[in-house]
Design a protein around this motif. Structure first.
Motif, mmCIF file in Angstrom:
data_model
loop_
_atom_site.group_PDB
_atom_site.id
_atom_site.type_symbol
_atom_site.label_atom_id
_atom_site.label_comp_id
_atom_site.label_asym_id
_atom_site.label_seq_id
_atom_site.Cartn_x
_atom_site.Cartn_y
_atom_site.Cartn_z
ATOM 1 N N ARG A 1 0.830 -1.198 0.000
ATOM 2 C CA ARG A 1 0.000 0.000 0.000
ATOM 3 C C ARG A 1 0.870 1.256 0.000
ATOM 4 N NH1 ARG A 1 -5.617 0.224 -0.745
ATOM 5 N NH2 ARG A 1 -6.372 2.244 -0.028
ATOM 6 N N ALA A 2 1.933 1.231 0.785
ATOM 7 C CA ALA A 2 2.836 2.376 0.836
ATOM 8 C C ALA A 2 3.538 2.578 -0.507
ATOM 9 C CB ALA A 2 3.865 2.191 1.953
ATOM 10 N N GLU A 3 3.903 1.479 -1.155
ATOM 11 C CA GLU A 3 4.547 1.590 -2.465
ATOM 12 C C GLU A 3 3.610 2.222 -3.486
ATOM 13 O OE1 GLU A 3 5.945 -2.245 -3.583
ATOM 14 O OE2 GLU A 3 7.415 -2.380 -1.941
ATOM 15 N N ARG A 4 2.329 1.828 -3.451
ATOM 16 C CA ARG A 4 1.362 2.416 -4.367
ATOM 17 C C ARG A 4 1.146 3.888 -4.058
ATOM 18 N NH1 ARG A 4 -1.416 -2.501 -3.458
ATOM 19 N NH2 ARG A 4 -2.970 -1.447 -2.162
ATOM 20 N N ALA A 5 1.181 4.241 -2.770
ATOM 21 C CA ALA A 5 1.009 5.641 -2.378
ATOM 22 C C ALA A 5 2.148 6.500 -2.902
ATOM 23 C CB ALA A 5 0.921 5.748 -0.859
ATOM 24 N N GLU A 6 3.368 5.980 -2.815
ATOM 25 C CA GLU A 6 4.517 6.732 -3.311
ATOM 26 C C GLU A 6 4.460 6.888 -4.823
ATOM 27 O OE1 GLU A 6 7.780 4.511 -1.580
ATOM 28 O OE2 GLU A 6 8.079 6.106 -0.105
ATOM 29 N N GLU A 7 3.963 5.869 -5.513
ATOM 30 C CA GLU A 7 3.828 5.963 -6.957
ATOM 31 C C GLU A 7 2.759 6.974 -7.351
ATOM 32 O OE1 GLU A 7 3.006 2.030 -8.236
ATOM 33 O OE2 GLU A 7 5.040 1.281 -7.859
ATOM 34 N N ALA A 8 1.707 7.073 -6.526
ATOM 35 C CA ALA A 8 0.603 7.979 -6.841
ATOM 36 C C ALA A 8 0.946 9.437 -6.564
ATOM 37 C CB ALA A 8 -0.637 7.586 -6.043
ATOM 38 N N ALA A 9 1.854 9.669 -5.629
ATOM 39 C CA ALA A 9 2.197 11.049 -5.262
ATOM 40 C C ALA A 9 2.975 11.716 -6.377
ATOM 41 C CB ALA A 9 3.009 11.056 -3.974
ATOM 42 N N PRO A 10 2.661 12.969 -6.698
ATOM 43 C CA PRO A 10 3.379 13.667 -7.775
ATOM 44 C C PRO A 10 4.790 14.049 -7.351
ATOM 45 C CG PRO A 10 1.828 15.155 -6.706
ATOM 46 C CD PRO A 10 1.590 13.794 -6.121
ATOM 47 N N GLY A 11 5.753 13.914 -8.267
ATOM 48 C CA GLY A 11 7.131 14.287 -7.974
ATOM 49 C C GLY A 11 7.935 13.142 -7.394
ATOM 50 N N GLU A 12 9.185 13.451 -7.041
ATOM 51 C CA GLU A 12 10.092 12.473 -6.439
ATOM 52 C C GLU A 12 10.391 12.881 -5.001
ATOM 53 O OE1 GLU A 12 11.126 9.691 -7.696
ATOM 54 O OE2 GLU A 12 10.201 9.985 -9.659
ATOM 55 N N GLY A 13 10.386 11.896 -4.107
ATOM 56 C CA GLY A 13 10.608 12.182 -2.695
ATOM 57 C C GLY A 13 11.940 12.856 -2.418
ATOM 58 N N ALA A 14 12.983 12.467 -3.177
ATOM 59 C CA ALA A 14 14.307 13.052 -2.941
ATOM 60 C C ALA A 14 14.344 14.536 -3.258
ATOM 61 C CB ALA A 14 15.350 12.317 -3.789
ATOM 62 N N ASP A 15 13.426 15.007 -4.106
ATOM 63 C CA ASP A 15 13.414 16.416 -4.499
ATOM 64 C C ASP A 15 12.453 17.254 -3.671
ATOM 65 O OD1 ASP A 15 15.212 15.801 -6.534
ATOM 66 O OD2 ASP A 15 13.601 15.355 -7.962
ATOM 67 N N ALA A 16 11.624 16.598 -2.857
ATOM 68 C CA ALA A 16 10.591 17.318 -2.119
ATOM 69 C C ALA A 16 11.188 18.120 -0.969
ATOM 70 C CB ALA A 16 9.559 16.329 -1.576
ATOM 71 N N VAL A 17 10.646 19.325 -0.764
ATOM 72 C CA VAL A 17 11.061 20.180 0.349
ATOM 73 C C VAL A 17 9.874 20.327 1.293
ATOM 74 C CG1 VAL A 17 11.883 22.451 1.051
ATOM 75 C CG2 VAL A 17 12.673 21.454 -1.106
ATOM 76 N N LEU A 18 10.077 19.979 2.550
ATOM 77 C CA LEU A 18 9.052 20.224 3.563
ATOM 78 C C LEU A 18 9.323 21.611 4.157
ATOM 79 C CD1 LEU A 18 8.861 16.783 5.426
ATOM 80 C CD2 LEU A 18 7.327 17.676 3.662
ATOM 81 N N TRP A 19 8.610 22.606 3.673
ATOM 82 C CA TRP A 19 8.905 23.979 4.057
ATOM 83 C C TRP A 19 8.637 24.223 5.529
ATOM 84 C CZ3 TRP A 19 11.713 26.950 1.038
ATOM 85 C CH2 TRP A 19 11.798 26.624 -0.318
ATOM 86 N N GLU A 20 7.629 23.590 6.085
ATOM 87 C CA GLU A 20 7.376 23.756 7.528
ATOM 88 C C GLU A 20 8.533 23.199 8.343
ATOM 89 O OE1 GLU A 20 5.029 25.339 8.933
ATOM 90 O OE2 GLU A 20 3.608 25.665 7.298
ATOM 91 N N GLU A 21 9.034 22.028 7.936
ATOM 92 C CA GLU A 21 10.160 21.415 8.636
ATOM 93 C C GLU A 21 11.409 22.272 8.506
ATOM 94 O OE1 GLU A 21 11.884 16.927 8.676
ATOM 95 O OE2 GLU A 21 12.048 17.964 6.758
#
Length: 328
Positions: free
Chosen positions: A83-103
Motif C-alpha cells: 500500500r505504501a509503495e502504491r502511495a509513493e507511486e501515486a504522489a506527484p514528484g520524487e521524494g528526494a526532491d521534495a522540500v518540507l517547508w514547515e520542517e
C-alpha cells in the motif's frame, strides 16, 4: 515516507479524514476516537509519501488542525507495505526532491537563535581557529570550521527570504552578526591572554604562514567556494542529509577569517584585519546568495515537476475503474 500523528477535535475528524483519503500519496489511515486528552479529541494516524507531505501539511493547517489540535510529523526509515509503495507511486514528484517547508522553517528557526550554547560554540571555534592561524596549523583550522555553528543562521536568512518571513530574517541576522561580533571580541581577549602567558607573540601573526595565509587574502575563488558550499549545505537541509553539513563546514573560511581578524586587531595589524573582514563578508554573502537561489530553484522545479506529472495522470474515475482508488 512520513508518519503523521494528528490530534483533531471530534467535530472535525470527518473533514480531516476525508482530506487524507483523497490526497494522493497517503496510506495506513487509522482513527482512534476520543483517546486524546490534552487537547481533547480524536487521534488520526497515517503515512504519506514525502513528495505529498508539504501540500498535505499546508491543507491541514488551513483546516486549523494546528490551532485546535496538533500536527506531528516523523520520518519513517523503513515501511514494508505494498500500500505504501502504491502511495509513493501515486504522489506527484520524487521524494528526494521534495522540500518540507514547515520542517525547514522550524529547523532554521531553532538554529538561528542567539543563545548561550550557540555563542559558546562560535567563540570556542573562533579561539581554536586563532590557535590555528598563529601556529600555521591547517588541522586546527579544519577542526575550528567543523565546530562553528554559523550555517544555521545563514540557512535561516535564505529560508526567510524565500518564504518572505522578515521576522526570521532579522532573528537570523542578529544571531549571525551579533554572534560573530561577540566571538571576535572574546577571541581578541583570548589572544591578549595568550600573549601575556608567552604563547602568542607578534612574530607569529607577521610570519609568512603558507598554510593559513589564505584566510586574510580573499579572491574570487573564495567566493566561488562559498557559493558552492551554500548550495551543498542547503540541499543537505532540504533533503534531510545532514551529514553533508560537515563537508560544508570545513570548506568555508568564515570562522578562521573571524579569528584572524580578531588576532590581527589585538596586534594592531590593520591590513590583515581588513583582509580577514573582507574574506568573512565574501563567504557569508556567497553562502546566503547560494542558499536563497537554491531554494528558489527547488521551489520552481518542484512545482513544474508536479504540474507535469499531474497532467500525465489519467482522470480519477479511470484510476478507480482500474482498481487504483485513493490510498487510505
Amino acid at each position: 515516507m512520513l508518519h503523521l500523528r494528528l490530534i483533531v477535535p471530534a467535530d472535525r475528524t470527518d473533514e480531516v479524514t476525508s482530506l487524507l483519503e483523497r490526497t494522493a500519496g497517503t496510506a495506513h489511515l487509522v482513527v482512534l476516537p476520543g483517546v486524546a486528552r490534552d487537547p481533547a479529541g480524536d487521534v488520526v494516524l497515517c503515512d504519506v509519501a514525502r513528495e505529498a507531505g508539504d501540500e498535505l501539511i499546508g491543507a491541514l493547517r488551513r483546516l486549523g488542525v494546528d490551532r485546535f489540535g496538533a500536527i506531528t510529523v516523523n520520518d519513517v526509515d523503513l515501511t514494508l507495505s505494498a500500500r505504501a509503495e502504491r502511495a509513493e507511486e501515486a504522489a506527484p514528484g520524487e521524494g528526494a526532491d521534495a522540500v518540507l517547508w514547515e520542517e525547514l522553517s522550524e529547523a532554521t528557526h531553532e538554529e538561528s537563535t542567539f543563545s548561550v550554547t550557540y555563542l559558546a560554540f562560535l567563540a570556542v571555534a573562533t579561539m581554536l581557529a586563532a590557535c590555528g592561524v598563529m601556529l600555521d596549523n591547517a588541522i586546527l583550522i579544519v577542526g575550528a570550521m567543523a565546530v562553528g555553528p554559523e550555517f544555521g543562521p545563514l540557512a535561516g536568512i535564505s529560508t526567510a527570504l524565500v518564504q518572505r518571513a522578515p521576522r526570521l530574517v532579522w532573528r537570523s541576522l542578529w544571531a549571525l552578526i551579533g554572534g560573530f561580533a561577540a566571538a571576535m571580541v572574546l577571541t581578541a581577549g583570548f589572544s591578549w591572554l595568550m600573549d601575556l602567558f608567552g604563547l602568542f607573540d607578534e612574530k607569529m601573526i607577521e610570519a609568512d604562514r603558507p598554510n593559513t595565509s589564505f584566510v586574510w587574502q580573499p579572491d574570487w575563488l573564495s567566493f566561488v567556494v562559498a557559493f558552492l558550499a551554500g548550495i551543498a549545505g542547503t540541499l543537505s537541509l532540504t533533503s534531510a542529509k545532514s551529514g553533508a553539513l560537515i563537508g560544508v563546514a570545513i570548506s568555508v573560511t568564515t570562522v578562521p577569517a573571524a579569528a584572524n581578524a580578531a588576532v590581527a586587531f589585538s596586534y594592531s595589524d590593520y591590513p590583515q584585519m581588513s583582509g580577514s573582514a573582507r574574506q568573512l563578508a565574501e563567504n557569508l554573502g556567497g553562502i546566503v546568495l547560494a542558499g536563497t537561489l537554491t531554494l528558489i530553484a527547488q521551489k520552481t522545479l518542484w512545482r513544474a515537476a508536479q504540474r507535469r506529472q499531474r497532467a500525465q495522470e489519467p482522470p480519477a474515475a479511470a484510476r478507480e475503474n482500474a482498481g487504483d482508488g485513493p490510498a487510505g
